[in-house]
Write a protein that holds these residues in place. Structure first.
Motif, short mmCIF file in Angstrom:
data_model
loop_
_atom_site.label_atom_id
_atom_site.label_comp_id
_atom_site.label_asym_id
_atom_site.label_seq_id
_atom_site.Cartn_x
_atom_site.Cartn_y
_atom_site.Cartn_z
N ARG A 44 50.21 51.82 26.68
CA ARG A 44 49.41 51.28 27.81
C ARG A 44 47.96 51.43 27.35
O ARG A 44 47.65 52.38 26.29
N GLU A 61 43.78 51.11 28.70
CA GLU A 61 43.00 51.86 30.18
C GLU A 61 41.22 51.93 29.54
O GLU A 61 41.08 52.38 28.55
N LEU A 118 40.54 49.79 34.52
CA LEU A 118 41.49 48.97 34.70
C LEU A 118 42.51 49.23 33.18
O LEU A 118 42.17 49.98 32.62
N LEU A 132 46.06 47.96 31.50
CA LEU A 132 47.54 46.60 30.93
C LEU A 132 48.61 47.87 30.39
O LEU A 132 48.13 49.13 29.75
N ASP A 133 49.75 47.99 31.20
CA ASP A 133 50.80 48.36 30.88
C ASP A 133 52.11 47.75 30.73
O ASP A 133 51.88 46.67 31.20
N SER A 156 52.67 44.39 33.02
CA SER A 156 51.75 44.33 34.79
C SER A 156 49.95 44.65 34.30
O SER A 156 49.31 45.49 33.33
N VAL A 157 49.27 44.40 34.67
CA VAL A 157 47.42 44.60 35.35
C VAL A 157 47.63 44.78 36.26
O VAL A 157 47.66 44.59 37.25
N ALA A 177 48.00 46.98 40.98
CA ALA A 177 49.15 46.35 39.95
C ALA A 177 49.50 44.69 39.55
O ALA A 177 50.24 44.78 41.09
#
Length: 367
Positions: free
Chosen positions: A229, A231, A249, A251-252, A326-327, A345
């Motif tokens: 992750r 963030e 914000l 991103l995973d 995912s974002v 997301a």
């Protein structure tokens, strides 16, 4: 309890037991914890729904029916005792464990099940986090974690197509850990696709009902997983800060994988006899008026084969290390009733069978 997004079925897991833990600081930043746990699990399915009485002796159902429940759910049922010894070694120099802005942490943990009991495995996990302020009051965080569970037992030839790690001990991934995906929406799964008969160009066919709402979708987990992750926390004014609002914000990325491929089923429709029992399999054919009909005869008058009238077909998806990504944008709120989390997301990378979700709301979850 186990359930999925479309299937109104569940197993019940009743667990009783205890865990003893003792921890000691090694120095200012290093902490060691040892633990012992003993638990008894009773995993069951609704007998009226999922059990059948093949010899007709009744009145109680005799055994779990894999055609109704799926073989992986039937295999999960039963009673088991888990006796485990574990440890965690943690390095942590973050400035705040709840809302860090600087520092890093690294941890490793292992649990060994098999000191007595009926379950035997080694489960290992690692995790690492780092936080810093790239500019102003913005906080950027990176997190990585992964794990693997190795069975210390073989379940024998009678369990061909069944993983040596039980369904309830495997790893799962999805909401809330990976935003943009539903609960247990990532990784190995069995989908049961149903069929209806139809006629195309005068030929009888089975047509799969592929709408997600018409598919039974069961996540079965995996032995291994990884997740990362990134963030960026966005600072707000003093008023919003006092309210405990913290937008970000993110991103995973991650995956769960490595499970024995289950034995899949394709089940035909069967004739219903006058006494309500099932007879032989049915086959589709088109009569002289072009109407779709069913019959117990497998061939047409000219000797050509008729198509089987399928009830459902099981399909296996998702057992791959390939990343899902995912974002999105989210807001944490440290309310007087506990932490709330709202996320929007979008999954940019996914694999066939994955179950995505645009909007999520969680209580008691912080990242």
């Amino acid at each position: 309890n186990f359930f999925n997004n479309q299937r109104n079925t569940t197993y019940e897991q009743a667990t009783t037991g205890f865990q003893l833990r003792v921890g000691v600081p090694v120095n200012e930043f290093v902490y060691f914890q040892a633990r012992y746990g003993l638990s008894h699990d009773n995993i069951s399915l609704d007998e009226n729904t999922f059990f059948t009485d093949p010899d007709g002796t009744g009145p109680l159902p005799a055994s779990c029916d894999p055609i109704v429940a799926g073989r992986f759910l039937c295999d999960a049922t039963g009673k088991r005792l888990t006796s485990s010894l574990g440890y965690t070694l943690l390095y942590d120099d973050r400035d705040n464990r709840i809302r860090p802005t600087r520092g890093q942490s690294f941890g490793i943990s292992q649990d060994f099940a098999g000191l007595g009991g009926s379950v035997k495995y080694v489960k290992s996990r690692i995790n690492a986090d780092k936080f810093w302020k790239p500019f102003g009051n913005f906080v950027f965080g990176l997190s990585l974690e992964g794990g693997y569970i190795h069975p210390l037992e073989s379940r024998g030839l009678e369990s061909v197509g069944v993983d040596d790690v039980r369904l309830t001990d495997r790893f799962y991934l999805g909401e809330p850990q990976m935003r943009g995906f539903d609960i247990r929406g990532v990784g190995p799964r069995v989908q049961r696709v149903f069929f209806q008969g139809g006629v195309i160009n005068g030929v009888a066919v089975n047509t799969a009902l592929t709408d997600r709402n018409q598919i039974q979708d069961d996540a079965i987990g995996g032995r291994a997983y990884y997740m990362g992750r990134a963030e960026l926390q966005i600072p707000l004014g003093s008023g919003a800060k006092e309210l405990g609002l913290r937008p970000s914000l993110f991103l995973d990325v991650g995956s769960v994988f490595d499970v024995t491929r289950p034995i899949l089923q394709t089940v035909q429709q069967r004739e219903v006899l006058s006494d309500g029992t099932q007879g032989g399999p049915l086959y589709y054919f088109v009569d002289t008026t072009g109407t779709l009909q069913t019959s117990t005869t497998a061939t047409n008058a000219d000797g050509s084969a008729r198509i089987s009238a399928l009830r459902f077909e099981e399909r296996f998806f998702g057992d791959t290390w390939k990343p899902r990504l995912s974002v999105g944008f989210g807001v944490n709120w440290n309310s007087p009733f506990g932490p709330f989390r709202l996320d929007i997301a979008r999954a940019l990378l996914k694999q066939p069978g994955d179950d995505t979700k645009l909007f999520t709301f969680n209580v008691g979850t912080q990242f």
